[in-house]
Scaffold this motif. Structure first.
Motif, PDB file in Angstrom:
ATOM      1  N   PRO A   1       0.809  -1.232   0.000  1.00  0.00           N
ATOM      2  CA  PRO A   1       0.000   0.000   0.000  1.00  0.00           C
ATOM      3  C   PRO A   1       0.839   1.277   0.000  1.00  0.00           C
ATOM      4  N   ALA A   2       1.946   1.290   0.753  1.00  0.00           N
ATOM      5  CA  ALA A   2       2.779   2.501   0.804  1.00  0.00           C
ATOM      6  C   ALA A   2       3.394   2.779  -0.563  1.00  0.00           C
ATOM      7  N   GLY A   3       3.934   1.728  -1.188  1.00  0.00           N
ATOM      8  CA  GLY A   3       4.598   1.897  -2.482  1.00  0.00           C
ATOM      9  C   GLY A   3       3.631   2.325  -3.572  1.00  0.00           C
TER      10      GLY A   3
ATOM     11  N   LEU B   1       9.175  -1.275  -8.137  1.00  0.00           N
ATOM     12  CA  LEU B   1       9.954  -2.522  -8.208  1.00  0.00           C
ATOM     13  C   LEU B   1       9.461  -3.443  -7.100  1.00  0.00           C
ATOM     14  N   GLU B   2       8.885  -4.565  -7.467  1.00  0.00           N
ATOM     15  CA  GLU B   2       8.340  -5.497  -6.469  1.00  0.00           C
ATOM     16  C   GLU B   2       9.032  -6.850  -6.636  1.00  0.00           C
ATOM     17  N   GLU B   3       9.554  -7.362  -5.528  1.00  0.00           N
ATOM     18  CA  GLU B   3      10.339  -8.600  -5.627  1.00  0.00           C
ATOM     19  C   GLU B   3       9.501  -9.838  -5.974  1.00  0.00           C
ATOM     20  N   HIS B   4       8.241  -9.853  -5.545  1.00  0.00           N
ATOM     21  CA  HIS B   4       7.416 -11.046  -5.798  1.00  0.00           C
ATOM     22  C   HIS B   4       6.795 -11.004  -7.202  1.00  0.00           C
ATOM     23  N   PRO B   5       6.480 -12.173  -7.751  1.00  0.00           N
ATOM     24  CA  PRO B   5       5.909 -12.182  -9.101  1.00  0.00           C
ATOM     25  C   PRO B   5       4.456 -11.697  -9.139  1.00  0.00           C
TER      26      PRO B   5
ATOM     27  N   PRO C   1       0.186 -12.983   1.454  1.00  0.00           N
ATOM     28  CA  PRO C   1      -0.467 -12.020   2.352  1.00  0.00           C
ATOM     29  C   PRO C   1      -0.026 -12.239   3.800  1.00  0.00           C
ATOM     30  N   HIS C   2      -0.128 -11.186   4.620  1.00  0.00           N
ATOM     31  CA  HIS C   2       0.220 -11.371   6.036  1.00  0.00           C
ATOM     32  C   HIS C   2      -0.585 -10.416   6.914  1.00  0.00           C
ATOM     33  N   CYS C   3      -1.819 -10.140   6.553  1.00  0.00           N
ATOM     34  CA  CYS C   3      -2.521  -9.053   7.240  1.00  0.00           C
ATOM     35  C   CYS C   3      -3.966  -9.462   7.532  1.00  0.00           C
TER      36      CYS C   3
ATOM     37  N   GLY D   1      -6.372  -7.207   7.581  1.00  0.00           N
ATOM     38  CA  GLY D   1      -7.171  -6.363   6.663  1.00  0.00           C
ATOM     39  C   GLY D   1      -8.226  -5.512   7.352  1.00  0.00           C
ATOM     40  N   ILE D   2      -8.046  -5.218   8.647  1.00  0.00           N
ATOM     41  CA  ILE D   2      -9.046  -4.420   9.374  1.00  0.00           C
ATOM     42  C   ILE D   2      -8.728  -2.933   9.175  1.00  0.00           C
ATOM     43  N   VAL D   3      -9.681  -2.184   8.638  1.00  0.00           N
ATOM     44  CA  VAL D   3      -9.484  -0.728   8.510  1.00  0.00           C
ATOM     45  C   VAL D   3     -10.751   0.000   8.907  1.00  0.00           C
TER      46      VAL D   3
ATOM     47  N   LYS E   1      13.705  -7.753  -7.665  1.00  0.00           N
ATOM     48  CA  LYS E   1      14.160  -7.516  -6.293  1.00  0.00           C
ATOM     49  C   LYS E   1      15.339  -6.537  -6.292  1.00  0.00           C
ATOM     50  N   VAL E   2      15.232  -5.505  -5.493  1.00  0.00           N
ATOM     51  CA  VAL E   2      16.330  -4.544  -5.384  1.00  0.00           C
ATOM     52  C   VAL E   2      17.365  -5.124  -4.416  1.00  0.00           C
ATOM     53  N   VAL E   3      18.574  -5.310  -4.931  1.00  0.00           N
ATOM     54  CA  VAL E   3      19.616  -5.941  -4.097  1.00  0.00           C
ATOM     55  C   VAL E   3      20.762  -4.985  -3.779  1.00  0.00           C
TER      56      VAL E   3
ATOM     57  N   GLY F   1       5.794   3.854   5.057  1.00  0.00           N
ATOM     58  CA  GLY F   1       5.062   2.640   5.432  1.00  0.00           C
ATOM     59  C   GLY F   1       5.774   1.903   6.569  1.00  0.00           C
ATOM     60  N   ASP F   2       5.634   0.582   6.592  1.00  0.00           N
ATOM     61  CA  ASP F   2       6.277  -0.226   7.649  1.00  0.00           C
ATOM     62  C   ASP F   2       7.775   0.053   7.710  1.00  0.00           C
ATOM     63  N   ALA F   3       8.390   0.289   6.562  1.00  0.00           N
ATOM     64  CA  ALA F   3       9.837   0.554   6.514  1.00  0.00           C
ATOM     65  C   ALA F   3      10.193   1.744   7.395  1.00  0.00           C
TER      66      ALA F   3
HETATM   67  C1  LIG Z   1      -0.414 -10.600  11.019  1.00  0.00           C
HETATM   68  C2  LIG Z   1      -0.590  -9.147  10.630  1.00  0.00           C
HETATM   69  C3  LIG Z   1      -1.850  -8.578  10.675  1.00  0.00           C
HETATM   70  C4  LIG Z   1      -2.018  -7.231  10.345  1.00  0.00           C
HETATM   71  N1  LIG Z   1      -3.273  -6.721  10.385  1.00  0.00           N
HETATM   72  C5  LIG Z   1      -3.472  -5.422  10.070  1.00  0.00           C
HETATM   73  C6  LIG Z   1      -4.784  -4.878  10.070  1.00  0.00           C
HETATM   74  O1  LIG Z   1      -5.757  -5.575  10.344  1.00  0.00           O
HETATM   75  N2  LIG Z   1      -4.949  -3.572   9.745  1.00  0.00           N
HETATM   76  C7  LIG Z   1      -3.882  -2.766   9.424  1.00  0.00           C
HETATM   77  O2  LIG Z   1      -4.089  -1.567   9.154  1.00  0.00           O
HETATM   78  N3  LIG Z   1      -2.622  -3.270   9.398  1.00  0.00           N
HETATM   79  C8  LIG Z   1      -2.397  -4.568   9.696  1.00  0.00           C
HETATM   80  N4  LIG Z   1      -1.134  -5.079   9.639  1.00  0.00           N
HETATM   81  C9  LIG Z   1      -0.034  -4.193   9.235  1.00  0.00           C
HETATM   82  C10 LIG Z   1      -0.046  -4.001   7.708  1.00  0.00           C
HETATM   83  O3  LIG Z   1      -0.062  -5.262   7.072  1.00  0.00           O
HETATM   84  C11 LIG Z   1       1.195  -3.210   7.272  1.00  0.00           C
HETATM   85  O4  LIG Z   1       1.330  -2.073   8.088  1.00  0.00           O
HETATM   86  C12 LIG Z   1       1.104  -2.781   5.803  1.00  0.00           C
HETATM   87  O5  LIG Z   1       1.126  -3.899   4.957  1.00  0.00           O
HETATM   88  C13 LIG Z   1       2.275  -1.851   5.460  1.00  0.00           C
HETATM   89  O6  LIG Z   1       2.327  -1.615   4.074  1.00  0.00           O
HETATM   90  P1  LIG Z   1       3.727  -1.356   3.351  1.00  0.00           P
HETATM   91  O7  LIG Z   1       3.401  -1.059   1.938  1.00  0.00           O
HETATM   92  O8  LIG Z   1       4.536  -0.402   4.129  1.00  0.00           O
HETATM   93  O9  LIG Z   1       4.525  -2.736   3.476  1.00  0.00           O
HETATM   94  P2  LIG Z   1       4.201  -4.171   2.895  1.00  0.00           P
HETATM   95  O10 LIG Z   1       2.758  -4.380   2.734  1.00  0.00           O
HETATM   96  O11 LIG Z   1       4.976  -5.118   3.760  1.00  0.00           O
HETATM   97  O12 LIG Z   1       4.849  -4.144   1.443  1.00  0.00           O
HETATM   98  C14 LIG Z   1       6.243  -4.130   1.245  1.00  0.00           C
HETATM   99  C15 LIG Z   1       6.507  -4.686  -0.139  1.00  0.00           C
HETATM  100  O13 LIG Z   1       7.885  -4.522  -0.457  1.00  0.00           O
HETATM  101  C16 LIG Z   1       8.347  -5.655  -1.151  1.00  0.00           C
HETATM  102  N5  LIG Z   1       9.801  -5.697  -1.002  1.00  0.00           N
HETATM  103  C17 LIG Z   1      10.519  -5.845   0.125  1.00  0.00           C
HETATM  104  N6  LIG Z   1      11.841  -5.803  -0.136  1.00  0.00           N
HETATM  105  C18 LIG Z   1      11.962  -5.615  -1.475  1.00  0.00           C
HETATM  106  C19 LIG Z   1      13.091  -5.488  -2.341  1.00  0.00           C
HETATM  107  N7  LIG Z   1      14.341  -5.533  -1.882  1.00  0.00           N
HETATM  108  N8  LIG Z   1      12.856  -5.314  -3.665  1.00  0.00           N
HETATM  109  C20 LIG Z   1      11.589  -5.252  -4.158  1.00  0.00           C
HETATM  110  N9  LIG Z   1      10.487  -5.381  -3.369  1.00  0.00           N
HETATM  111  C21 LIG Z   1      10.675  -5.546  -2.042  1.00  0.00           C
HETATM  112  C22 LIG Z   1       7.613  -6.801  -0.467  1.00  0.00           C
HETATM  113  O14 LIG Z   1       7.562  -7.948  -1.289  1.00  0.00           O
HETATM  114  C23 LIG Z   1       6.222  -6.186  -0.251  1.00  0.00           C
HETATM  115  O15 LIG Z   1       5.375  -6.419  -1.324  1.00  0.00           O
HETATM  116  C24 LIG Z   1      -0.918  -6.432   9.964  1.00  0.00           C
HETATM  117  C25 LIG Z   1       0.361  -7.012   9.909  1.00  0.00           C
HETATM  118  C26 LIG Z   1       0.522  -8.350  10.233  1.00  0.00           C
HETATM  119  C27 LIG Z   1       1.901  -8.950  10.165  1.00  0.00           C
END
Ligand SMILES: Cc1cc2nc3c(=O)[nH]c(=O)nc-3n(C[C@H](O)[C@H](O)[C@H](O)COP(=O)(O)OP(=O)(O)OC[C@H]3O[C@@H](n4cnc5c(N)ncnc54)[C@H](O)[C@@H]3O)c2cc1C
Length: 390
Positions: free
Chosen positions: A11-13, A30-34, A40-42, A44-46, A115-117, A264-266
């Protein structure tokens, strides 16, 4: 030469790339996954209203359920938690795909399996090293937006100090959905369920998600989740396991450097008390895209002063909320057991009734006269309420 290279298609990207393209910058994701959104790891509550305010209205196929009631459990007691707003349960893979498509439709280039290395400076620009199908190539760009999630290697490569306080999270997608009442979200508090965190059960259409986050726990997160699953839905079949850390220590002290923005999370853009990061990622992503594009188009992408506008923007929007939520998280984590138990007991009684009906002054007076020791937490709670955290 690209103006803006966004690392990470979450979402941040996607939010950053969308904004950067709208501002006229030549942008690549640039996204590392295909595939976007996988794995998924979330949960999804908003909050529906907060999501609407970001301008990213999800199409109906992305919404798996709507929630307007919450039932909280503390030890063996349960009490209704007042939800002032409606919450949506999103299908994250579909939502992330929707966002990436929006960015692509506006003109951003989307490179999957890239993937950015490595990243290195080349004059006033950056050379981004990309691994694709076992071969590497380099891409010259003016600004990198590190939206690469909690591990945030990109920011480190460019010399930014990155350190997050983490919660270990694990979640199962289970079927059948064990939630009997429509529109209900279950929350489990206390060390028995999730030490240093909390557990949730949310409906997700035919299935449900049961998960938790823990900190400083004696056992691995999976131990507590298996216990809760056994108690709550012993017959359920696990159809997917998701485990991932969440940064819950608040944002990085600095989220920009020459040619670099972190988002974002980063960047630790997550509400520390709940672990919610979707809406902050969308909001901060927009600011990152806007500032990166403007700096690149003015050829000021090397200027820290120009890029520091990004941090000023997101801090003025969300800085207070992150701070208030961090206070609440720390109070909850360090609270003595007696106080925890007393609060749970009060919430099930008169205090709970006052809060449920929005009688704030009466709630405060009740605490002042009957349980003054609990009042020491009131300031942080009032501050948190100002930011809509309860
Ligand atoms: C179990 C769990 C439950 C959650 N539940 C909620 C919820 O209910 N509500 C909520 O608001 N938040 C929730 N979150 C938090 C939420 O998922 C994250 O805050 C959100 O996904 C952040 O988005 P992002 O774009 O910063 O990172 P991400 O969604 O992690 O995306 C990062 C992307 O970067 C890619 N990437 C990483 N390294 C590289 C590289 N070197 N080169 C290219 N690509 C790369 C990854 O493949 C990924 O696609 C939850 C998290 C977890 C772990």
């Amino acid at each position: 030469m690209m103006d803006v290279a966004v690392v990470g298609g979450g979402p941040a990207g996607s939010s950053a790339a969308l904004k950067a393209t709208e501002k006229g910058a030549k942008t690549v994701i640039l996204e590392e996954h295909p595939e976007i959104g996988i794995p998924p790891h979330c949960a999804g509550i908003v909050c529906a209203e907060d999501l609407l305010k970001t301008g990213f209205t999800p199409p109906s196929k992305v919404i798996q359920a709507e929630v307007d009631k919450a039932l909280a459990w503390y030890e063996e007691y349960s009490f209704e938690l007042p939800l002032k707003k409606k919450f949506l349960i999103l299908n994250r893979p579909l939502f992330d795909k929707h966002l990436a498509k929006l960015a692509e439709q506006r003109g951003a280039e989307l490179l999957l399996g890239s993937k950015v290395v490595g990243v290195r400076r080349d004059g006033s620009n950056l050379r981004v090293k990309i691994l694709e199908h076992d071969a590497t190539r380099e891409l010259l760009c003016k600004v990198v937006i590190a939206a690469d999630g909690v591990a945030s290697r990109i920011a480190r490569m460019l010399g930014l100090h990155v350190s997050h306080e983490l919660a270990a999270c694990i979640q199962y997608e289970i079927t059948p959905n064990p939630i009997v009442e429509d529109g209900l979200l279950e929350v489990y508090l206390g060390t028995r369920y999730a030490p240093g965190g909390y557990a949730w059960v949310v409906p997700a259409g035919e299935s449900a998600r049961i998960g938790l986050g823990v900190r400083r726990a004696k056992k691995p997160a999976k131990h507590y989740l298996d216990k809760l699953l056994h108690q709550r839905a012993p017959e359920a079949k696990i159809i997917r396991v998701m485990a991932h850390p969440v940064p819950v220590g608040g944002p990085l002290p600095k989220t920009y450097a020459e040619n670099l923005l972190v988002v974002g999370d980063a960047a630790g853009h997550v509400v520390p008390s709940s672990g919610a990061g979707i809406v902050p990622a969308l909001i901060c992503g927009k600011y990152a895209g806007e500032v990166a594009a403007e700096a690149a188009l003015k050829d000021l992408h090397h200027s820290q002063r120009e890029l520091s506008r990004y941090e000023a923007l997101w801090r003025s929007h969300l800085g207070g909320k992150f701070e208030a939520a961090l206070k609440i998280r720390r109070i909850a984590e360090d609270m003595p057991k007696e106080d925890r138990e007393l609060i749970a007991q009060l919430l099930r009684g008169t205090l709970g009734e006052h809060i449920k009906h929005g009688r704030k002054v009466r709630a405060l007076l009740y605490l002042l006269l009957r349980h003054p020791r609990i009042l020491k937490y009131a300031k942080a709670v009032i501050q948190a309420r100002r930011y809509g955290l309860f």
